[in-house]
Design a protein around this motif. Structure first.
Motif, PDB file in Angstrom:
ATOM      1  N   TYR A   1      -7.948 -13.340 -27.326  1.00  0.00           N
ATOM      2  CA  TYR A   1      -7.924 -14.785 -27.588  1.00  0.00           C
ATOM      3  C   TYR A   1      -6.787 -15.133 -28.561  1.00  0.00           C
ATOM      4  O   TYR A   1      -6.100 -16.136 -28.381  1.00  0.00           O
ATOM      5  CB  TYR A   1      -9.265 -15.261 -28.141  1.00  0.00           C
ATOM      6  CG  TYR A   1      -9.258 -16.737 -28.445  1.00  0.00           C
ATOM      7  CD1 TYR A   1      -9.350 -17.669 -27.416  1.00  0.00           C
ATOM      8  CD2 TYR A   1      -9.102 -17.201 -29.740  1.00  0.00           C
ATOM      9  CE1 TYR A   1      -9.311 -19.029 -27.686  1.00  0.00           C
ATOM     10  CE2 TYR A   1      -9.060 -18.559 -30.016  1.00  0.00           C
ATOM     11  CZ  TYR A   1      -9.169 -19.464 -28.985  1.00  0.00           C
ATOM     12  OH  TYR A   1      -9.105 -20.812 -29.254  1.00  0.00           O
TER      13      TYR A   1
ATOM     14  N   ALA B   1      -9.892 -18.768 -23.992  1.00  0.00           N
ATOM     15  CA  ALA B   1     -11.146 -18.029 -24.111  1.00  0.00           C
ATOM     16  C   ALA B   1     -11.566 -17.385 -22.789  1.00  0.00           C
ATOM     17  O   ALA B   1     -12.037 -16.251 -22.782  1.00  0.00           O
ATOM     18  CB  ALA B   1     -12.244 -18.950 -24.621  1.00  0.00           C
ATOM     19  N   THR B   2     -11.391 -18.095 -21.685  1.00  0.00           N
ATOM     20  CA  THR B   2     -11.781 -17.549 -20.381  1.00  0.00           C
ATOM     21  C   THR B   2     -10.951 -16.317 -20.046  1.00  0.00           C
ATOM     22  O   THR B   2     -11.486 -15.269 -19.676  1.00  0.00           O
ATOM     23  CB  THR B   2     -11.625 -18.619 -19.278  1.00  0.00           C
ATOM     24  OG1 THR B   2     -12.403 -19.759 -19.631  1.00  0.00           O
ATOM     25  CG2 THR B   2     -12.051 -18.083 -17.924  1.00  0.00           C
TER      26      THR B   2
ATOM     27  N   ARG C   1     -16.037 -18.233 -18.293  1.00  0.00           N
ATOM     28  CA  ARG C   1     -15.751 -19.559 -18.853  1.00  0.00           C
ATOM     29  C   ARG C   1     -16.817 -19.991 -19.865  1.00  0.00           C
ATOM     30  O   ARG C   1     -16.500 -20.366 -20.990  1.00  0.00           O
ATOM     31  CB  ARG C   1     -15.627 -20.580 -17.734  1.00  0.00           C
ATOM     32  CG  ARG C   1     -15.253 -21.938 -18.246  1.00  0.00           C
ATOM     33  CD  ARG C   1     -15.058 -22.920 -17.119  1.00  0.00           C
ATOM     34  NE  ARG C   1     -14.235 -24.009 -17.604  1.00  0.00           N
ATOM     35  CZ  ARG C   1     -13.459 -24.735 -16.860  1.00  0.00           C
ATOM     36  NH1 ARG C   1     -13.371 -24.489 -15.582  1.00  0.00           N
ATOM     37  NH2 ARG C   1     -12.766 -25.701 -17.375  1.00  0.00           N
TER      38      ARG C   1
ATOM     39  N   SER D   1     -16.303 -19.646 -24.263  1.00  0.00           N
ATOM     40  CA  SER D   1     -16.377 -20.719 -25.263  1.00  0.00           C
ATOM     41  C   SER D   1     -17.548 -20.492 -26.212  1.00  0.00           C
ATOM     42  O   SER D   1     -17.484 -20.826 -27.392  1.00  0.00           O
ATOM     43  CB  SER D   1     -16.464 -22.085 -24.590  1.00  0.00           C
ATOM     44  OG  SER D   1     -17.606 -22.155 -23.778  1.00  0.00           O
TER      45      SER D   1
ATOM     46  N   THR E   1     -17.946 -19.728 -30.906  1.00  0.00           N
ATOM     47  CA  THR E   1     -18.843 -20.356 -31.878  1.00  0.00           C
ATOM     48  C   THR E   1     -19.625 -19.334 -32.697  1.00  0.00           C
ATOM     49  O   THR E   1     -20.271 -19.696 -33.674  1.00  0.00           O
ATOM     50  CB  THR E   1     -19.841 -21.299 -31.172  1.00  0.00           C
ATOM     51  OG1 THR E   1     -20.678 -20.525 -30.307  1.00  0.00           O
ATOM     52  CG2 THR E   1     -19.116 -22.374 -30.387  1.00  0.00           C
TER      53      THR E   1
END
Length: 154
Positions: free
Chosen positions: A22, A28-29, A43, A47, A51
């Motif tokens: 990343y 991110a994918t 996907r 994401s 977090t």
């Protein structure tokens, strides 16, 4: 710490690989797929990974480390300017060498940094240390006492 955990951040090997990918791509994918996760869930899980506190902390700290390595700090700049000013730096210069019969060749040689560059470095250092200013620094902690005529004794 679990044997599958890879580092001080508590990341699994796949999570660390995801974070590193990343950092490189910003996607991110794509990072999730390159880290070996399923393409079907890449996907949504990609994401979600961003977090997670451990992954987020790792990415933020690595980015800060990378940025600090790329940007010269004040000490590095001052050391370089001093080195240039003292004539310790060289630069590559092309010179033409005549071979006779209208033929020549170019050759790269290391030469001392020209005087104008050394003077410029000295000027920049001088500005840093306020050596070239005619301005007066008027910051003072002195007290001023005004005395009226009737308070002065003869």
């Amino acid at each position: 710490m679990c044997p599958e955990r890879s580092d001080i951040y508590g990341l699994t090997i796949k999570q660390k690989k995801f974070a590193d990918e990343y950092i490189i791509s910003g996607n991110a994918t794509e990072a999730r797929i390159k880290a070996g996760y399923s393409k079907k869930t890449a996907r949504s899980v990609g994401s979600e990974n961003l977090t997670k506190p451990d992954i987020k902390t790792y990415i933020e700290e690595r980015m800060a480390e990378i940025d600090s390595q790329k940007i010269a700090d004040q000490k590095e700049v001052m050391e370089y300017l001093t080195s240039v000013m003292r004539g310790n730096e060289t630069q590559e210069q092309l010179i033409t060498i005549g071979l006779g019969e209208g033929m020549s060749r170019a050759e790269a040689v290391e030469v001392a940094v020209p005087a104008r560059e050394r003077i410029k470095a000295a000027e920049l250092l001088g500005k840093r240390y306020s050596m070239w200013t005619d301005k007066v620094d008027q910051n003072s902690n002195a007290s001023v006492m005004i005395v009226g005529e009737d308070e002065i004794e003869d």
